[in-house]
Design a protein around this motif. Sequence first.
Motif, PDB file in Angstrom:
ATOM      1  N   ARG A 164       0.839  -1.202   0.000  1.00 33.67           N
ATOM      2  CA  ARG A 164       0.000   0.000   0.000  1.00 33.67           C
ATOM      3  C   ARG A 164       0.874   1.253   0.000  1.00 33.67           C
ATOM      4  N   ASP A 166       0.555   4.123  -1.468  1.00 34.55           N
ATOM      5  CA  ASP A 166      -0.189   5.379  -1.323  1.00 34.55           C
ATOM      6  C   ASP A 166      -0.542   5.639   0.142  1.00 34.55           C
ATOM      7  N   ASP A 169       2.548   6.945   1.846  1.00 31.87           N
ATOM      8  CA  ASP A 169       2.791   8.355   1.515  1.00 31.87           C
ATOM      9  C   ASP A 169       1.862   9.271   2.308  1.00 31.87           C
ATOM     10  N   ARG A 170       0.578   8.899   2.408  1.00 30.77           N
ATOM     11  CA  ARG A 170      -0.379   9.698   3.176  1.00 30.77           C
ATOM     12  C   ARG A 170      -0.005   9.747   4.650  1.00 30.77           C
TER      13      ARG A 170
END
Length: 186
Positions: A164, A166, A169-170
């Motif tokens: 995961r 993304d 990064d979040r």
Amino acid sequence: MPLPFLTADRAFDEAGEDLALPFDDRDQWRRPYRPGPWRVAAAALLLLLASYVLFAAVIVAAAGNRSGGAVFLGLAALVIVCALRLLRMGAWVSAYGLRRVRFLVTSTAPWAKVQAVRTVQQPVRWLGLPRTVQGQALVLVSGDRSGAEPTQLLTTHNADFLGRPDAFDRAADGVEVWADEYRGHA
């Protein structure tokens, strides 16, 4: 029953660009991301094991061996505590500082002692096992440890972010925003 860890990503998504820290009570410790599927699956398996051990405790106690039932009850309680601790692992933030929760140890760095929180490319452990792979890590550079290695807070290959990128990064962006906001005020 409200489950605040399920709303962390949604709060960041709904806040958009206007609000960097979308939480009203910033003094409360919170993890700015959801626990990953690997962590939740491991905790679910431990809780399933605990249910079988509890069932065994009832059978043993009903058979007349109360001390054996108590042993199984204690073992089930230990497995449940381990599952809950596994779910609490990760990086937590508040207005007080940055907290790294591991399975047996929790360490807190007040914002005044945090020099930097940044994402770096480096070898990271795969699911916490000895095997290392190339990945990204969110590291904490603390001012109280001169010459020490930066502390890894999150990695792209831990139980929360494996597969995961993304979400990593979040989460890294969220922790970095908290650090940028509070390092200057501490």
